[in-house]
Design a protein around this motif. Sequence first.
Motif, PDB file in Angstrom:
ATOM      1  N   GLY A 126      -1.448   3.830   3.672  1.00  0.00           N
ATOM      2  CA  GLY A 126      -0.810   3.965   2.514  1.00  0.00           C
ATOM      3  C   GLY A 126       0.061   5.167   2.547  1.00  0.00           C
ATOM      4  N   THR A 127      -0.303   6.190   2.939  1.00  0.00           N
ATOM      5  CA  THR A 127       0.657   7.403   3.206  1.00  0.00           C
ATOM      6  C   THR A 127       1.835   7.240   4.380  1.00  0.00           C
ATOM      7  OG1 THR A 127      -1.173   8.763   2.512  1.00  0.00           O
ATOM      8  CG2 THR A 127       0.724   9.829   3.549  1.00  0.00           C
ATOM      9  N   ALA A 173      -1.124   3.078  -4.932  1.00  0.00           N
ATOM     10  CA  ALA A 173      -2.510   3.747  -4.056  1.00  0.00           C
ATOM     11  C   ALA A 173      -3.742   2.795  -4.178  1.00  0.00           C
ATOM     12  CB  ALA A 173      -2.953   5.165  -4.580  1.00  0.00           C
ATOM     13  N   SER A 200       0.822  -1.324  -0.115  1.00  0.00           N
ATOM     14  CA  SER A 200      -0.011  -0.064   0.025  1.00  0.00           C
ATOM     15  C   SER A 200       0.839   1.067  -0.066  1.00  0.00           C
ATOM     16  CB  SER A 200      -0.922   0.050   1.206  1.00  0.00           C
ATOM     17  OG  SER A 200      -1.772  -1.090   1.055  1.00  0.00           O
TER      18      SER A 200
END
Length: 257
Positions: A148-149, A140, A136
Amino acid sequence: MTQTVALVTGAARGIGLATARLFHAEGRRVVMLDRDGAELGRVAKELEGALPMICDVSRPEEVDAAVRQIVVKCVRLDILVNNAGVADFGPIADTDFSRWRRVMETNLDGVFLMSQACLPLLSRQGGAIVNIASISGLRASTLRVAYGTSKAAVIHLTKQQAAELGEVGIRSNCVCPGPVNTKLALAVHSPEIRAAYHDAIPLNRYGSEQEIAEVIAFLASEKASYVTGQVIASDGGFDSTGVGLPALRPARTRQKP
């Protein structure tokens, strides 16, 4: 290898526990960190000589206290595996700042804090850091704005570590697991999601905790002595096949004009 020491965070279950078991089988002394003290104590009994420590890696004071104990009880540290993390999935609109911070403080801050606290020990004889991100962090997907960030940031943090710490003999690499048959995945992935993943993964299956641990152990070993700053997707080829899964996308409602 009996004199080498490996520290694994998030070691009470899943990939962290599988990695601790593999290091132990290699003859290393294993330090196991987790904030779930009850489960950590139970599984640590399986590994003779293992040193379990209750620690929340998002709290600087707990990290510092744990590393002080390692200095006293182990004297040295050769391997750090930053595996501790939380999985929290939801739409952007439903992710308030407190939810965002809960993810970031463990998944990203924890990696930074543990790595920084362990630098004096690791730099004494050179060592290896292996950070656990996620597929992830490479591609995206819906519902993963915080998760994910945070994992994408771990990937870049790994490269920063490699660029700066090589001069003191520390290698830093990153493993990005794809879908893995953990208890968490079995609990949150519906049959529809599992089928969609199988269709999207070239190897047509989920990975195992042991398979991910094998990659981690290789990157931590002398066999990877000239490998640093690398990001390895252990994902059955998932990253090669495109983006997104329909089964993971929330239902959309169209407003009439």
